[in-house]
Design a protein around this motif. Sequence first.
Motif, PDB file in Angstrom:
ATOM      1  N   SER A  56      10.809  24.055  41.235  1.00 24.21           N
ATOM      2  CA  SER A  56      12.136  24.256  41.831  1.00 24.21           C
ATOM      3  C   SER A  56      13.045  23.055  41.581  1.00 24.21           C
ATOM      4  O   SER A  56      14.200  23.212  41.181  1.00 24.21           O
ATOM      5  N   LYS A  60      16.345  23.065  39.179  1.00 25.68           N
ATOM      6  CA  LYS A  60      17.627  22.807  39.837  1.00 25.68           C
ATOM      7  C   LYS A  60      18.350  21.613  39.209  1.00 25.68           C
ATOM      8  O   LYS A  60      19.570  21.581  39.129  1.00 25.68           O
ATOM      9  N   LEU A  73      14.721  28.814  42.778  1.00 29.45           N
ATOM     10  CA  LEU A  73      13.712  29.202  43.761  1.00 29.45           C
ATOM     11  C   LEU A  73      12.983  30.477  43.351  1.00 29.45           C
ATOM     12  O   LEU A  73      11.755  30.553  43.420  1.00 29.45           O
ATOM     13  N   LEU A 116       8.691  26.129  48.585  1.00 29.02           N
ATOM     14  CA  LEU A 116      10.082  26.592  48.568  1.00 29.02           C
ATOM     15  C   LEU A 116      10.810  26.171  49.846  1.00 29.02           C
ATOM     16  O   LEU A 116      11.989  25.800  49.807  1.00 29.02           O
ATOM     17  N   VAL A 117      10.113  26.216  50.972  1.00 31.76           N
ATOM     18  CA  VAL A 117      10.708  25.773  52.241  1.00 31.76           C
ATOM     19  C   VAL A 117      11.022  24.273  52.176  1.00 31.76           C
ATOM     20  O   VAL A 117      12.109  23.842  52.581  1.00 31.76           O
ATOM     21  N   ARG A 120      14.078  23.755  50.143  1.00 30.69           N
ATOM     22  CA  ARG A 120      15.287  24.087  50.915  1.00 30.69           C
ATOM     23  C   ARG A 120      15.637  22.980  51.907  1.00 30.69           C
ATOM     24  O   ARG A 120      16.799  22.660  52.111  1.00 30.69           O
ATOM     25  N   TYR A 123      17.108  20.059  49.765  1.00 35.90           N
ATOM     26  CA  TYR A 123      18.359  20.330  49.063  1.00 35.90           C
ATOM     27  C   TYR A 123      19.403  21.070  49.888  1.00 35.90           C
ATOM     28  O   TYR A 123      20.547  21.192  49.466  1.00 35.90           O
ATOM     29  N   GLY A 124      19.049  21.569  51.045  1.00 36.44           N
ATOM     30  CA  GLY A 124      20.012  22.233  51.933  1.00 36.44           C
ATOM     31  C   GLY A 124      20.747  23.380  51.260  1.00 36.44           C
ATOM     32  O   GLY A 124      20.158  24.186  50.564  1.00 36.44           O
ATOM     33  N   LYS A 125      22.063  23.420  51.471  1.00 36.75           N
ATOM     34  CA  LYS A 125      22.880  24.506  50.911  1.00 36.75           C
ATOM     35  C   LYS A 125      22.894  24.503  49.402  1.00 36.75           C
ATOM     36  O   LYS A 125      23.092  25.532  48.772  1.00 36.75           O
ATOM     37  N   ALA A 127      20.471  24.311  47.556  1.00 40.36           N
ATOM     38  CA  ALA A 127      19.256  24.982  47.083  1.00 40.36           C
ATOM     39  C   ALA A 127      19.538  26.400  46.626  1.00 40.36           C
ATOM     40  O   ALA A 127      18.830  26.936  45.796  1.00 40.36           O
ATOM     41  N   ILE A 128      20.530  27.031  47.181  1.00 38.85           N
ATOM     42  CA  ILE A 128      20.793  28.442  46.837  1.00 38.85           C
ATOM     43  C   ILE A 128      21.735  28.557  45.673  1.00 38.85           C
ATOM     44  O   ILE A 128      22.628  27.879  45.467  1.00 38.85           O
TER      45      ILE A 128
END
Length: 128
Positions: A56, A60, A73, A116-117, A120, A123-125, A127-128
């Motif tokens: 991930s 990213k 992700l 993955l959690v 997240r 990387y917070g927001k 991440a998406i």
Amino acid sequence: MDILRHMIWSFSWIIVVALLYAIPGGDLPVVDVWDLLSFDKIAHFGVFALLSLFISIGLKRQMSFPTLRRRALRTAALFSLIYGGVLEALQGVLFQDRYSDWFDFAANTLGVLLGLVIFRLLYGKEAI
């Protein structure tokens, strides 16, 4: 290429995981059955948490493939789950004194989800 630089930890860990699966069963430490169950599952869980986290992060950070960057992700989860399933199946066929185990695959899957959690959380927001 940019992706190779960012994926070096992922590629390295993929090789380490394959080597761990290839250790002959006779070379593994002998422990009590209950210790084996807990240690074995925790090991699968941790190894695959790191794998999905490394993939991930690498996807990213790279800039060469925008689609992989956006879907880091999803791609990490899919690759990690398929890789874990293939290794688990091969373990029972190719590797000496080893066997395939659905509970190992379940531990792999839970580890992937943890990775993955953690991604997240790091990387917070973004991440998406």
